[in-house]
Design a protein around this motif. Structure first.
Motif: not given
Length: 296
Positions: A215, A219, A222-223, A227, A229, A231-232
């Protein structure tokens, strides 16, 4: 040809599209960034050096005519030109983060400033212990020159003056490079391409190996389900997958056989933006863009 991050995806899309059209219809072919060089992109074309990434592919597109190359895949928009030289159309979304060996000394997260300091080889910032990781001298690697991922990552972290501890060499997004099999390594990586590799879209030379994604600024890339993310991808580390064409050929008026064929493949109503094409984009680890955005 073009951005290595999108190479496997473009190969799949080309095979799927070609299976839907008769032999008399222009087909869609994509060249990998790795392989023998020079190449002859299509019948009657000049023999050219194989472009090693998105940047070299854009130069190739600008240097040759449609008898040699029609498009380039890129994760960076070409510079604005007046009159326009290139036309970019959107395919999907990606993001770039940093990776490290599973079970190594690197922590789970770094800040942008941390990454700037690491790639500057700043005093007191060359050991993972300084960032909450295990003790070990950091080994910062960068992909090959001409790599879109390299250029994007360095820009995103503030374009540091690279320190003497930084090594250039491994091919981007190739986690099985022996140089990267090290508990102290750090290496930029396309998050979308990594997800595609995790989904089984690999070859002997296109695999994430033991590298895991980490990260930035708290953040995760990955979710929870593995998958990319959103947001990222919506942060400063997110980027767009483009296909790039010569402006005059994409916007030909009246339409030409070439412009018609390009739009049938890459345009907003073309195959790549169809439900099937956008599902393939997602299956290869990237974020599919809304139908109204794709191909524009």
């Amino acid at each position: 040809m073009g951005a290595e991050a999108a190479a496997a995806l473009m190969n799949r899309l080309s095979a799927d599209y070609n299976a839907t059209v008769p032999s008399s219809t222009p087909h869609f072919y994509s060249w990998d960034t790795l392989g023998p060089s020079p190449i002859t992109p299509k019948t009657g074309a000049f023999s050219i050096g194989r472009p090693s990434g998105g940047g070299p592919a854009l130069l190739t597109l600008n240097s040759y005519s449609r008898t040699t190359v029609d498009f380039a895949a890129s994760t960076q928009a070409p510079p604005y030109m007046d009159p326009p030289t290139f036309k970019t159309v959107v395919l999907g979304k990606d993001a770039v983060t940093w990776s490290a060996k599973a079970g190594g000394h690197a922590p789970a997260n770094l800040t942008t400033q941390d990454l700037y300091d690491i790639y500057s080889c700043a005093l007191g910032k060359t050991n993972w212990a300084a960032f909450g990781g295990g003790a070990g001298t950091i080994k910062p690697y960068l992909p090959q020159a001409g790599s879109d991922t390299r250029a994007f990552f360095l820009n995103a972290i503030g374009n540091p003056t690279l320190g003497a501890c930084v090594v250039t060499g491994p091919q981007e997004n190739q986690g099985t490079d022996p140089l990267l099999n090290d508990v102290d390594v750090i290496f930029p990586y396309s998050a979308g391409h990594w997800v595609g590799q995790a989904n089984g879209h690999t070859t002997a030379t296109d695999d994430k190996g033991t590298l895991t994604l980490r990260g930035i600024n708290g953040i995760a890339p990955l979710t929870a389900t593995g998958t990319l993310n959103p947001v990222f991808a919506g942060s400063t580390y997110g980027r767009v997958l483009y296909n790039v064409f010569r402006y005059s050929e994409w916007n030909a008026f009246p339409a030409t056989p070439q412009s018609t064929a390009l739009r049938a493949i890459f345009g907003s109503t073309g195959y790549l933006c169809s439900a099937a094409g956008r599902a393939t984009v997602a299956g290869y680890g990237f974020l599919a863009v809304p139908a109204a955005t794709c191909g524009t």
